[in-house]
Design a protein around this motif. Sequence first.
Motif, PDB file in Angstrom:
ATOM      1  N   LEU A  42       0.847  -1.211   0.127  1.00 37.96           N
ATOM      2  CA  LEU A  42      -0.068   0.107   0.070  1.00 37.96           C
ATOM      3  C   LEU A  42       0.777   1.135   0.066  1.00 37.96           C
ATOM      4  N   PRO A  43       0.479   2.377  -0.781  1.00 36.73           N
ATOM      5  CA  PRO A  43       1.224   3.824  -0.611  1.00 36.73           C
ATOM      6  C   PRO A  43       0.573   4.177   0.542  1.00 36.73           C
ATOM      7  N   LYS A  44       1.699   4.734   1.480  1.00 41.88           N
ATOM      8  CA  LYS A  44       1.274   5.065   2.712  1.00 41.88           C
ATOM      9  C   LYS A  44       1.703   6.683   2.920  1.00 41.88           C
ATOM     10  N   MET A  45       0.842   7.180   3.507  1.00 38.89           N
ATOM     11  CA  MET A  45       1.659   8.834   3.982  1.00 38.89           C
ATOM     12  C   MET A  45       2.693   8.872   4.952  1.00 38.89           C
ATOM     13  N   LYS A  46       3.692   9.864   4.639  1.00 42.52           N
ATOM     14  CA  LYS A  46       4.716   9.991   5.641  1.00 42.52           C
ATOM     15  C   LYS A  46       4.728  11.165   6.321  1.00 42.52           C
ATOM     16  N   PRO A  47       5.005  11.313   7.452  1.00 42.38           N
ATOM     17  CA  PRO A  47       5.037  12.561   8.368  1.00 42.38           C
ATOM     18  C   PRO A  47       5.943  13.620   7.907  1.00 42.38           C
ATOM     19  N   LEU A  48       5.776  14.742   7.903  1.00 40.49           N
ATOM     20  CA  LEU A  48       6.804  15.749   7.208  1.00 40.49           C
ATOM     21  C   LEU A  48       7.735  15.923   8.459  1.00 40.49           C
ATOM     22  N   GLY A  49       9.056  15.919   7.994  1.00 49.74           N
ATOM     23  CA  GLY A  49      10.134  16.161   8.778  1.00 49.74           C
ATOM     24  C   GLY A  49      10.047  17.417   9.612  1.00 49.74           C
ATOM     25  N   PRO A  50      11.002  17.554  10.719  1.00 48.24           N
ATOM     26  CA  PRO A  50      10.940  19.032  11.386  1.00 48.24           C
ATOM     27  C   PRO A  50      10.833  20.090  10.664  1.00 48.24           C
ATOM     28  N   GLU A  51      10.081  20.944  11.100  1.00 53.95           N
ATOM     29  CA  GLU A  51       9.952  22.304  10.567  1.00 53.95           C
ATOM     30  C   GLU A  51      10.642  23.285  11.076  1.00 53.95           C
ATOM     31  N   ILE A 287     -15.851   9.964   9.111  1.00 55.58           N
ATOM     32  CA  ILE A 287     -14.376   9.696   9.991  1.00 55.58           C
ATOM     33  C   ILE A 287     -14.433  10.544  11.263  1.00 55.58           C
ATOM     34  N   TYR A 288     -13.978  10.247  12.305  1.00 55.80           N
ATOM     35  CA  TYR A 288     -13.871  10.761  13.623  1.00 55.80           C
ATOM     36  C   TYR A 288     -12.608  11.208  13.556  1.00 55.80           C
ATOM     37  N   SER A 289     -12.278  12.605  14.181  1.00 52.36           N
ATOM     38  CA  SER A 289     -10.659  12.890  14.240  1.00 52.36           C
ATOM     39  C   SER A 289     -10.857  13.889  15.360  1.00 52.36           C
ATOM     40  N   THR A 290      -9.420  14.416  15.622  1.00 58.72           N
ATOM     41  CA  THR A 290      -9.179  15.390  16.508  1.00 58.72           C
ATOM     42  C   THR A 290      -8.564  16.565  15.741  1.00 58.72           C
ATOM     43  N   PRO A 291      -8.610  17.652  16.364  1.00 56.59           N
ATOM     44  CA  PRO A 291      -7.735  18.750  15.645  1.00 56.59           C
ATOM     45  C   PRO A 291      -6.148  18.472  15.658  1.00 56.59           C
ATOM     46  N   ARG A 292      -5.628  17.875  16.681  1.00 55.42           N
ATOM     47  CA  ARG A 292      -4.330  17.757  16.667  1.00 55.42           C
ATOM     48  C   ARG A 292      -4.041  16.514  15.481  1.00 55.42           C
ATOM     49  N   ASP A 293      -4.816  15.432  15.422  1.00 54.05           N
ATOM     50  CA  ASP A 293      -4.550  14.434  14.446  1.00 54.05           C
ATOM     51  C   ASP A 293      -4.688  15.078  13.017  1.00 54.05           C
ATOM     52  N   LEU A 294      -5.515  16.015  12.835  1.00 51.32           N
ATOM     53  CA  LEU A 294      -6.004  16.618  11.665  1.00 51.32           C
ATOM     54  C   LEU A 294      -4.690  17.367  11.219  1.00 51.32           C
ATOM     55  N   LEU A 295      -3.945  18.035  12.399  1.00 47.34           N
ATOM     56  CA  LEU A 295      -2.784  18.729  11.895  1.00 47.34           C
ATOM     57  C   LEU A 295      -1.681  17.695  11.405  1.00 47.34           C
ATOM     58  N   LYS A 296      -1.455  16.711  12.070  1.00 51.67           N
ATOM     59  CA  LYS A 296      -0.558  15.592  11.558  1.00 51.67           C
ATOM     60  C   LYS A 296      -0.738  15.320  10.159  1.00 51.67           C
ATOM     61  N   PHE A 297      -2.068  15.056   9.737  1.00 56.22           N
ATOM     62  CA  PHE A 297      -2.361  14.754   8.331  1.00 56.22           C
ATOM     63  C   PHE A 297      -2.019  15.937   7.414  1.00 56.22           C
ATOM     64  N   ASP A 298      -2.401  17.307   7.838  1.00 56.81           N
ATOM     65  CA  ASP A 298      -2.251  18.315   6.995  1.00 56.81           C
ATOM     66  C   ASP A 298      -0.749  18.571   6.621  1.00 56.81           C
ATOM     67  N   ARG A 299       0.065  18.251   7.567  1.00 59.93           N
ATOM     68  CA  ARG A 299       1.564  18.570   7.412  1.00 59.93           C
ATOM     69  C   ARG A 299       1.917  17.350   6.540  1.00 59.93           C
ATOM     70  N   ALA A 300       1.641  16.018   6.604  1.00 57.17           N
ATOM     71  CA  ALA A 300       1.851  15.292   5.689  1.00 57.17           C
ATOM     72  C   ALA A 300       1.658  15.325   4.379  1.00 57.17           C
ATOM     73  N   ARG A 301       0.461  16.389   4.044  1.00 62.18           N
ATOM     74  CA  ARG A 301       0.211  16.367   2.790  1.00 62.18           C
ATOM     75  C   ARG A 301       1.354  17.755   2.066  1.00 62.18           C
ATOM     76  N   ASN A 302       2.179  18.125   2.909  1.00 60.09           N
ATOM     77  CA  ASN A 302       3.082  19.102   2.778  1.00 60.09           C
ATOM     78  C   ASN A 302       4.344  18.476   2.501  1.00 60.09           C
ATOM     79  N   ALA A 303       4.530  17.408   2.716  1.00 61.21           N
ATOM     80  CA  ALA A 303       5.670  16.675   2.747  1.00 61.21           C
ATOM     81  C   ALA A 303       6.333  16.526   1.123  1.00 61.21           C
ATOM     82  N   PRO A 304       7.616  16.567   0.847  1.00 60.04           N
ATOM     83  CA  PRO A 304       7.982  16.741  -0.396  1.00 60.04           C
ATOM     84  C   PRO A 304       7.451  15.419  -1.248  1.00 60.04           C
ATOM     85  N   ASP A 305       7.321  14.180  -0.709  1.00 58.97           N
ATOM     86  CA  ASP A 305       7.149  13.123  -1.643  1.00 58.97           C
ATOM     87  C   ASP A 305       5.587  12.750  -1.279  1.00 58.97           C
TER      88      ASP A 305
END
Length: 400
Positions: A42-51, A287-305
């Motif tokens: 499966l193609p998986k999301m990857k966390p964005l590194g340190p900002e 989908i049930y989520s939290t603001p903090r979890d959605l923040l993780k998701f949002d930053r991953a959408r900004n990862a270079p790959d």
Amino acid sequence: MKMSFLKKTKIAQILLLILVLSSCGKDKKTSTDTTSTIEDTLPKMKPLGPEKRLTQAYLNSVTGRINHFYNKNWPNNTMNGGFLVARNGQIIFERYNGYANKNEETKITADTPLHIASVSKVLTATAVLKLVNANKLDLDQKVNTILKTFPYPDCTVRMLLSHRSGMRNYAYFTDRDKSVWDRHDQLTNKDILNILATKDIGLESKTGTRFSYCNTNYAMLALIIEKITGLTYKEAMTQMIFKPLGMTNTFVFDNEKDRKKIVPSYKGNGVEIGFDYLDCVYGDKNIYSTPRDLLKFDRARNAPDFLKPALLKEVYTGYSNERKGEKNYGLGIRMINWDSGQNFYFHNGWWHGNTSSYIPLMKEHVTIIALSNKMTRNTYAVRKLAPIFGDYPFNFKDEE
């Protein structure tokens, strides 16, 4: 000495039992191995590194304005949900207030999953785009090559993502006619596909000719995710997005397992809103989520790959501008495109008493998220915070 018939029979039974147990073990191992193999491919999301860390001076310059907005938008902490503003993945401001469950008097905290309504579409689209990015699916692939009984031959995956299929909303064509659906029964995604295939549900408009926001599109995309991955939508989303990003308080609602555990929603007057026959449909919501979890998701959408550059560009291309205007829709994201060249991306949601707003200010690396389980339109007002961070023509002064 010859072995007795009884003894021979007993030995044969033991040998047969060993063989059966061995076979079961192999079957179990094969099943586990197959599931593991599917997950591994499966193609998986990857966390964005340190900002880059924000300076204290910067934090001091913006937190007061956000706090003023919060106090005016939700006076006396009247918010019933969670609110978060972050930059570079660093939380600048967050608040959690109100009841997770009014009867039990449990409070909403940073770890309380809330129904994110149509913000779920952004996550569903992300999973589809990751499959496209991995060449497991094509944006312009006809839907009926994946879902064999899908009755509209000209509709593509891209059209589902951008709401250009011309299909009718399942909530409407299952609502009135019992010959189509009995509302005493829970409706599922597969039921919707079967109804489309067998009940001669006409199109609202010719496929591909105009934009029309429609939840049916995303219910079908969830089935496509299942078909391509070989997993349930819930498991695919867990393996592709939630688990890799550490979104530990995020899940797809399961009616049988979660019905008594999830946070209920409320009308504006505080009356609890019950379930109905549409609450088992996923992809467009659920989908049930939290603001903090959605923040993780949002930053991953900004990862270079996250996606290949060409595909990423298509995500933020407008597909709803038959007539010149500011409002538009990309692939799983709403947008406002001004003549100045400035673009604003977001997605709102509403389901029962749940309202949600997800805003990624991409140029400024800012994330704004608001979730509520008590009906209010104030959730959507968080867009007025955008001028704090960039040149967005929303009237923040109204909040001053």
